[in-house]
Structure formats: structure tokens, C-alpha cells
Enzyme design. Structure first.
Site, mmCIF file in Angstrom:
data_model
loop_
_atom_site.group_PDB
_atom_site.id
_atom_site.type_symbol
_atom_site.label_atom_id
_atom_site.label_comp_id
_atom_site.label_asym_id
_atom_site.label_seq_id
_atom_site.Cartn_x
_atom_site.Cartn_y
_atom_site.Cartn_z
ATOM 1 C CG ASP A 157 6.883 7.891 -7.768
ATOM 2 O OD1 ASP A 157 6.653 6.423 -7.163
ATOM 3 O OD2 ASP A 157 5.770 8.478 -7.960
ATOM 4 C CB SER B 230 -0.420 7.549 -8.032
ATOM 5 O OG SER B 230 -0.024 7.145 -6.841
ATOM 6 C CG HIS C 95 3.984 4.273 -7.886
ATOM 7 N ND1 HIS C 95 4.287 6.121 -8.019
ATOM 8 C CD2 HIS C 95 2.745 4.017 -7.442
ATOM 9 C CE1 HIS C 95 3.250 5.805 -7.414
ATOM 10 N NE2 HIS C 95 1.866 5.387 -7.323
#
Length: 549
Positions: free
Chosen positions: A189, A545, A224
Site C-alpha cells: 500500500d 480498498s 490509505h
């Protein structure tokens, strides 16, 4: 020539750009597949062959190396290409395909984190204006093969009351002792802030930065990766520290973290993703989870090929099915088209609203907002030439609408501008139709490492401040620096409108070659998980996600 399905891959990517007058006219990168015995020649010879082939097209080009791949699943390398004359992409691609050492070639793709965020209607090179394109200007990365020692922590998880776990039955798995113990999970990520309370007990056994090299995988630019890691691996934050009852789905697993997105970028490149996947597979992890994706693609795409090979070798690979607004529409996109792997879609479970905000000073901050100029930098607004910066930037906060892009007089993103030196940012919501579904709260990545705190507020609050500033009134705000002063609360309400259904923004498949996608459905809307400290340690966002981990 041997059958292509038995051949390793040499990766390269395709990236076109228009350069300044004194720079390259054409910039690209490419991926090829070839016989391993031919690829054993030096990489310098291969790059020389590439430039020679392009010179026959009348282009003077320079090829420089990026990543080297030496894996049973994938052998080759990636490189940049810069030319001082115009070249058609397909012509360059065909010239590379015609080389003796090349069996097949593809363009490299850009892959986005699959969070549900609105389109800001700006081109990729203006996503973070003024930031050097790391695709061409970062150093070559040689991945380390030395694992970091596993750090044992004596932290017990919370009682499993998280709604997503109750709805899916994960709480019952935890109750029987199935918590991920003995499993190694690679999370690929953007970046990871493992210092936050929710990850204080998570066992991290290995880290690798595929962007800058080394083992540091944290930055102050993206939330994220931290959010994704918390969904699968959060452990150790007690309720007393505003832990909200968050446990990861596999909180006793050991985690290996791979950073594949640089600061100042909104995408990851194919070769960095492949490098992370190959390294994770080489290290023998049990699971690879990656919440990135892109536009429609076929399973012959190189990242999908690598994911397929790893899955067939016994690694459980979980990838995002894609969010419809990103361009996937009804079809599964990017790496999710790989065969023999699992693709996550998302549902709407319960709705949460955490409100923790940290990293703000206890003193008042002066609100500053830019004035529009009729001139625009691409799709970004340019600050008027006569707009003076705040008198004391360290005690000021920038106020802009969530969907707007602003640049200073030099074309640099306003939140990263050295002219204005903002460290605090406040964004108010954009206008939404009354009939549109309620979105997840919007959070913003930081454009620069210097950003200390970002907060999102309602549109009504933002517009009222803008109105006061328009009248030349002085506006100040005091933002709580701790959860007690901020009167933080968490509300859980039943979702009677869409609970358990596929979300309105989830791609629903099939793949372009007609296979059923997604294969697994998991909660992905309004998901509560860990956030970097500059955003308050906790946050609720949604996207494919969130379903993938």
C-alpha cells in the site's frame, strides 16, 4: 521461440509526458517478456538494444534502469525511456517487440488506491502540482532481502464488538481462537503509520520501501495504507484511549509492509507493485493483500500475470474489484482480473462517525482562504498575484473546498507551497445533490511532509467562514488537540436503506474476458479503522480498498 506461457517477464512501463523546452520531448517506460537465457545478458546490453531500435525510428533516446526482477515467477527489469524527439507510443512499443530478446511488450499502467473519493476533474500531472514526478526522478531501488526482527508485544485485543465483524461472523472466528496466529500477511500500500494507538500491538516482522529503498515505510503524506492495515491487523488500543473497539480481522498475524506510493503522487506504478508482490512471494508469506486498481484490463496484463502465478504457487492473493467512479464501470479492472485469486467487492454494513482530531495547537488559528484568479493552471485555481500570505503561517490554517485544487503563483500546490508555508489545512465539503447517497466522510492526503494537521468540516461552516472573510472580517478557529477537549463520541446506527447490499460505487463485474468478478464480497462502506496521527488516529472511509483486507 518457446511458448510465451513458459517465459518470464521483463517489466517496463509506458508513461508519456510533455517536457519543458530544455528537457526530453518524450518520456516512457516499457514491459517485455523474453527467454531467460537471452535476458542473462547484461541489462546495459538490453537498454542499448532498445535505444538502437528507437534510433531507427529517428529518435535519439536514453534508457535508464529502475527495478530488477529475479524470481521464479518473474525475471527481468524495468527502465525509463527519454527521447529528444517525438515518438508515437505504439511505434516505440512495436520497435521493442521486434527485438530478438523480446517476446511480448506492454505499457505500464498507473494504479490508484480504491477509496471512494470524488473526481476532482484534474489531470494526473496536476494532482499534486509542483512535485517532481518520482516515476523518473527517484533513485533506482535494490530491494533488501534482510528481514527486520519480529517484535513481540504484550498487548491483548479488545472484545470483538466491531459491527463489520459481527455482521460477517469474524467475531465468532475470533471466539474460537482463529485470529491469524502463525500466519504472515503482506500488505502492499501507500505508507503506514504504525505509531498510532490502534496499531500499537500489531506485530510487524518486515518492512520494505519500494520507492526510496530501505525499511522505513511511513510518511506524513497518505492515510490509505494505515487504514487498510488497521482493518486486517489492528491490535492493542484500549477503549480508554478512544480505540472504538477496533480489532483487525487477523490481529495475531505477523505483517510484512511494502510501501509502493511516493509522497506527492496519487498512483502507484506497475513495476513497483510487481516488485512488492515478488518480494513477498519470495519471502514465503501466506497472504498478499493490495487495495490498488485501475481501468479495465485483461488477465494478460503483467501485474495480473504475476498475481496469477503467485496464487497458483499457493499464496492467497486478495485484490480490489474496483470502484465504478474510477472508470471501471460494471467491469473488473487492473490487477483484479488475475486468474486463481480472490477479488473483493464491498457492501454497506453499519454507519460510524468517529471524531478524533489531534496534532492541532491549543491556541486559536487564523483562517486564511485564497482569492481566485481568472487564470488557471490546468484544472487548478491559481492564487491571484496580489494575494499576500498570512502574517504568521505557523498560526494560520488554510481553508479551501474539498474538491478544489489550488496552486500558488509558481504553480505549486498551495498546501505544499514554500511561499505560504501552511502546516494546517481545513477543507469544507463540496455541494452534493439532495437525492445523492450519503457519502463516507472525506479525508485528504497531505501534499507535503510538513503538514501537521488536516480537518474536514461541513459545507455550511466553510461557506460561513468564506462569507466573513469576503467582508474582510477576521476569522479564527480553535481545534481540539485531544479527544477529551473535542468531546469525541462514536455513534452506531442501523443502516436500514442499504445494509448488506453491494454499494452504489462498487464495480460488479464481470472481467473483460467474461469471468465472474468479484468472487468475494466484504464490508467496504463507512469502515472505521486506524488513521495516521496527522489525521487523528482514527477515521471512517469507504471503497473496495476497505473490503480487500
Amino acid at each position: 521461440m518457446p511458448s510465451l506461457r513458459h517465459l518470464p517477464l521483463l517489466l517496463v512501463g509506458l508513461w508519456s509526458s510533455t517536457a519543458a523546452a530544455d528537457g526530453p520531448v518524450y518520456r516512457d517506460a516499457f514491459i517485455v517478456e523474453s527467454d531467460p537465457s537471452i535476458l542473462l545478458q547484461s541489462r546495459a546490453d538490453l537498454l542499448s538494444d532498445v535505444t538502437s531500435a528507437l534510433s531507427e525510428l529517428g529518435a535519439s533516446c536514453k534508457a535508464t534502469p529502475r527495478n530488477q526482477f529475479n524470481s521464479p515467477h518473474f525475471t527481468g527489469s524495468s527502465f525509463n525511456l527519454e527521447c529528444d524527439s517525438s515518438v508515437e507510443q505504439q511505434a516505440a512499443l512495436q520497435a521493442i517487440k521486434n527485438l530478438v530478446a523480446v517476446g511480448k511488450a506492454w505499457p505500464v499502467r498507473q494504479h490508484k488506491a480504491q477509496r471512494n473519493i470524488p473526481s476532482l476533474d484534474r489531470t494526473a500531472n496536476l494532482e499534486f502540482p509542483g512535485v517532481v514526478n518520482s516515476h523518473f526522478d527517484r533513485p533506482h531501488v535494490s530491494s533488501s532481502r534482510t528481514a527486520n526482527p519480529v517484535v513481540a508485544r504484550d498487548s491483548a485485543p479488545l472484545a470483538d464488538t466491531l459491527s463489520t465483524h459481527v455482521e460477517t461472523g469474524i467475531d465468532r472466528l475470533h471466539a474460537t481462537g482463529i485470529t491469524g496466529k502463525g500466519i504472515r500477511i503482506a500488505v502492499v500500500d501507500s505508507s503506514f503509520d504504525t505509531s498510532v494507538p490502534g496499531l500499537s500491538g500489531t506485530t510487524v516482522g518486515y518492512t520494505q520501501d519500494l520507492i526510496s529503498g530501505g525499511s522505513a515505510v511511513g510518511d506524513n503524506c497518505s492515510y490509505h495504507g494505515t487504514h487498510v492495515l488497521g482493518i486486517v491487523g489492528a491490535k492493542g488500543a484500549p477503549e480508554s484511549s478512544v480505540g472504538y473497539g477496533v480489532n483487525g480481522a487477523a490481529y495475531d498475524a505477523t505483517y510484512e509492509l511494502f510501501r509502493i506510493q511516493p509522497c506527492g503522487a496519487d498512483v502507484a506504478q506497475t513495476d513497483d507493485l510487481i516488485a512488492a508482490f515478488l518480494q513477498a512471494g519470495e519471502r514465503g508469506v501466506d497472504v498478499i493483500t493490495c487495495s490498488y486498481g485501475g481501468d479495465n484490463a485483461f488477465p494478460e496484463e503483467p501485474w495480473a500475470v504475476v498475481a496469477t502465478r503467485l496464487a497458483r504457487n499457493g499464496t492467497f492473493v486478495s485484490l480490489s474489484n474496483g470502484n465504478s467512479p474510477s472508470g471501471t464501470g460494471p467491469f473488473t479492472g487492473s490487477g483484479a482480473v488475475a486468474r486463481n485469486r480472490d477479488i473483493g467487492g464491498k457492501t454497506s454494513p453499519l454507519s460510524f462517525t468517529p471524531g478524533s482530531r489531534v496534532n492541532f495547537p491549543s491556541t486559536s488559528l487564523t483562517v486564511w482562504s485564497p482569492k481566485k484568479n481568472e487564470t488557471a493552471e490546468g484544472s487548478c485555481h491559481r492564487v491571484a498575484d496580489d494575494t499576500a500570505p498570512p502574517t504568521d503561517p505557523s498560526n494560520a490554517i488554510l481553508l479551501v473546498e474539498r474538491s478544489q485544487c489550488w496552486v500558488d503563483q509558481d504553480g505549486v500546490s498551495l498546501t505544499a507551497s514554500p511561499r505560504y508555508n501552511f502546516t494546517y489545512v481545513m477543507r469544507y465539503m463540496f455541494a452534493t445533490p439532495d437525492t445523492s447517497p450519503k457519502p463516507c466522510p472525506w479525508f485528504t492526503d497531505a501534499d507535503a511532509e510538513t503538514t501537521q494537521g488536516i480537518i474536514s468540516i461541513s459545507r455550511a461552516s466553510g461557506l460561513s467562514m468564506i462569507a466573513a472573510l469576503t467582508k474582510s472580517e477576521n476569522v479564527t478557529v480553535t481545534l481540539p488537540a485531544d479527544t477529551v477537549a473535542g468531546r469525541v463520541s462514536l455513534t452506531s446506527i442501523n443502516n436500514t436503506e442499504a445494509g448488506g447490499q453491494l454499494t452504489y460505487y462498487s464495480a460488479w463485474g464481470p472481467s473483460l474476458d467474461g469471468r465472474a468478478r468479484p468472487t468475494l464480497i466484504a464490508p467496504g462502506h463507512n469502515i472505521l479503522s486506524t488513521f495516521p496521527s496527522y489525521l487523528g488516529n482514527w477515521g471512517v472511509i469507504g471503497g473496495t480498498s476497505m473490503s480487500t483486507p
